[in-house]
Design an enzyme around this catalytic site. Structure first.
Site, PDB file in Angstrom:
ATOM      1  N   SER A 239       0.831  -1.197   0.000  1.00 44.39           N
ATOM      2  CA  SER A 239       0.000   0.000   0.000  1.00 44.39           C
ATOM      3  C   SER A 239       0.875   1.261   0.000  1.00 44.39           C
ATOM      4  CB  SER A 239      -0.953  -0.034   1.194  1.00 44.39           C
ATOM      5  OG  SER A 239      -2.003   0.897   1.042  1.00 44.39           O
ATOM      6  N   ASP A 466      -9.327  -7.071  -4.435  1.00 46.21           N
ATOM      7  CA  ASP A 466      -8.634  -5.858  -3.996  1.00 46.21           C
ATOM      8  C   ASP A 466      -9.446  -4.616  -4.329  1.00 46.21           C
ATOM      9  OD1 ASP A 466      -6.581  -4.005  -3.298  1.00 46.21           O
ATOM     10  OD2 ASP A 466      -5.079  -5.494  -3.866  1.00 46.21           O
ATOM     11  N   HIS A 513      -7.199  -6.209  -0.276  1.00 41.52           N
ATOM     12  CA  HIS A 513      -6.087  -5.254  -0.313  1.00 41.52           C
ATOM     13  C   HIS A 513      -4.894  -5.743   0.504  1.00 41.52           C
ATOM     14  CE1 HIS A 513      -3.874  -1.557  -0.444  1.00 41.52           C
ATOM     15  NE2 HIS A 513      -4.073  -1.289   0.839  1.00 41.52           N
TER      16      HIS A 513
END
Length: 541
Positions: A239, A466, A513
């Site tokens: 991320s 995701d 994610h």
């Protein structure tokens, strides 16, 4: 990884706008669990009751204790080493203190797992606070290395926004099975249990502010690398950590042998990211980080992703013509054809005022644990209750610490989680920067005295479900491949032979994610393959 030919479904997936396949599922009703069940759903959004929330706030669990509880779930590691320095909040409970100026230990005693208790051992586990130059600058470090063999390769893992290295607890053991490797996880400066100096941006212009915010993290990482005397390493970022990893590779070239980006933020270019016309929060994929129930994520298959695109590169290229016909863009830009509503004024105000969500946790005092449970109850709903509880305690212990690195987010991202300086504009330069003949990256050296760094592989990894823009990953793949083709046309025979600048996009099944946690078994297997690839290539250098 094996490669197969693509079909039209692959191109359709790559060119689609980001969608949430679980949106309809989240509208379905769920059984209402008891107040103490943090892994299920309640009638309200915040699953932790007022009484429980007050009790946790009053207990004031130190971040070191919370991190220790999470790390205790690492297989074969019965007593994880955890140093007792953390953040800026002091507590006398369990003898743990959180101020760097207090007398806490910044190095924990090394723990060794033997072959008698560890089938993949023996291994050594370490926990340190690595102090950097300047006032109150230090990085929290957790590492594991194999013993009785030469460890000449290094993996460094960077977490996402507001998180901590403890979230990698399901990866340390599986990844460190690879022979010849030492695995490090770092808390970013101003996050996790790293020190939290005041965050300030002095630049008055937009690009200067973005650069300062990026430098806050990457300069600390480079100083840590120098202290550790690590020349080359593999960098894994999740991320925001993925965004930072790309920025690091561009500013400090010549030190990476592979870059792994796990659901990185900031790749696509959105024309609304720097204008007043912003996407409505309910249309923003960032909202899914708070609303997706991970129990649904890991038990659902995304129908928009063909099986041929999962777990592997499969040699998928973006089809520029097809993408243009469908309203997309092969350069990673989001099509402005669809009208978007402006963000609510209150949200724009909070973002522009750089008021982070963690500020709200700190300001609300006894209500803080209850607010955090709104995220943790969904984020960890697929885990056993005791692990979910440990991660909730760990998250709250980090969120409540003094604000620092979290304030960089507003300079790096615009509301809606799009980057102010999108990586799609610069990721093709990764692995192709000029460095000095001796390998240094000083900008004061003339171009005649410099050479290109040796290109290295880049892996972009996304979860099947995701909420991050996977299409942006494929756009980045195409950009990198095009840049490599241009470079190889003018390269010598030796340069062509040593160009390892490949790129691939991988999809981890039944993961969201947080691919390293949702699909940790497949994630660890993929990482072992990538690390073994590095070991083979490095032997031929």
């Amino acid at each position: 990884m094996a490669t197969t030919s693509t079909d039209s479904k692959d191109d359709e997936f790559k060119s689609r706008d980001q969608q949430n396949p679980l949106a309809s599922q989240r509208l379905e009703q769920h059984n209402t669990p008891s107040e103490s069940n943090r892994t299920g759903r309640l009638g309200g959004y915040f699953t932790l009751g007022y009484k429980e929330g007050f009790s946790q706030w009053w207990a004031n669990i130190p971040a070191a204790s919370a991190e220790h509880a999470v790390m205790s779930y690492i297989p074969y590691l019965r007593q994880p080493p955890i140093h007792t320095q953390s953040g800026t909040i002091a507590s006398s409970k369990d003898g743990l203190v959180g101020s760097l100026s207090a007398g806490a230990n910044d190095t924990a005693a090394t723990v060794m797992t033997t072959s008698a208790t560890d089938p993949f051992g023996p291994r050594q586990w370490h926990s340190n606070l690595v102090k950097l130059s300047g006032k109150n600058r230090a990085l929290n470090e957790f590492s594991v290395e194999r013993i009785d063999e030469e460890n000449d390769q290094n993996l460094v893992m960077l977490h996402g926004y507001g998180a901590g290295l403890g979230f990698f607890y399901k990866n340390f053991e599986g990844i460190s099975r690879v022979k010849g490797w030492k695995v490090y996880a770092l808390d970013l400066l101003g996050m996790g249990r790293s020190s939290r100096p005041p965050f300030r941006v002095r630049s008055k212009d937009r690009q200067g502010s973005i650069t300062e915010a990026e430098d806050w993290f990457i300069n600390a990482l480079e100083e840590w690398r120098v202290q550790k005397n690590i020349d080359r390493f593999t960098l894994l970022g999740h991320s925001l950590g993925g965004y930072i990893a790309v920025a690091y590779a561009l500013k400090y070239p010549g030190h990476l042998n592979k870059l792994v980006l796990a659901s990185p933020v900031g790749i696509p270019e959105d024309p609304y990211a720097v204008s007043a016309d912003m996407p409505d929060p309910k249309d923003s994929t960032l909202a899914n980080e708070l609303t997706q129930d991970q129990n649904e994520v890991i038990n659902s298959s995304n129908p928009n992703i063909p099986e041929s695109a999962k777990h592997g590169d499969k040699n998928n290229f973006l089809n520029a013509r097809s993408k243009a016909e469908k309203g997309g863009s092969p350069d990673g830009k989001i099509s402005p054809s669809a009208s978007r509503k402006p963000l609510p004024k209150w949200l724009t105000y909070l973002w522009d005022a750089n008021i982070s969500p963690f500020s709200l946790v700190r300001w609300t005092g006894p209500l803080g644990p209850r607010f955090v449970s709104g995220w943790t109850s969904r984020r960890f709903s697929h885990l056993p209750p005791d692990e979910a509880q440990a991660l909730h305690n760990y998250a709250y212990s980090l969120f409540r610490q003094r604000g620092s690195g979290e304030y960089a987010l507003a300079y790096i991202l615009a509301p809606g989680a799009f980057a102010r300086s999108p990586l799609i504009r610069r990721i093709h330069g990764v692995g192709r920067q000029l460095i000095a003949r001796d390998g240094s990256s000083s900008s004061s050296i003339g171009s005649a005295e410099r050479r290109r760094e040796q290109p290295f592989p880049i892996v972009l990894m996304y979860g099947e479900n995701d909420w991050m823009d996977i299409a942006g990953g494929y756009a980045a793949e195409q950009k990198i491949k095009e840049e490599r083709e241009r470079a190889l046309e003018a390269a010598s025979t030796d340069e062509q032979k040593n160009d390892h600048g490949s790129v691939k996009v991988m999809i981890i099944k039944k993961a969201g994610h947080h691919v390293y946690l949702d699909g940790w078994e497949e994630f660890n297997a993929v990482m072992r393959e990538e690390m073994e690839d590095v070991s083979r290539r490095e032997k031929t250098r």
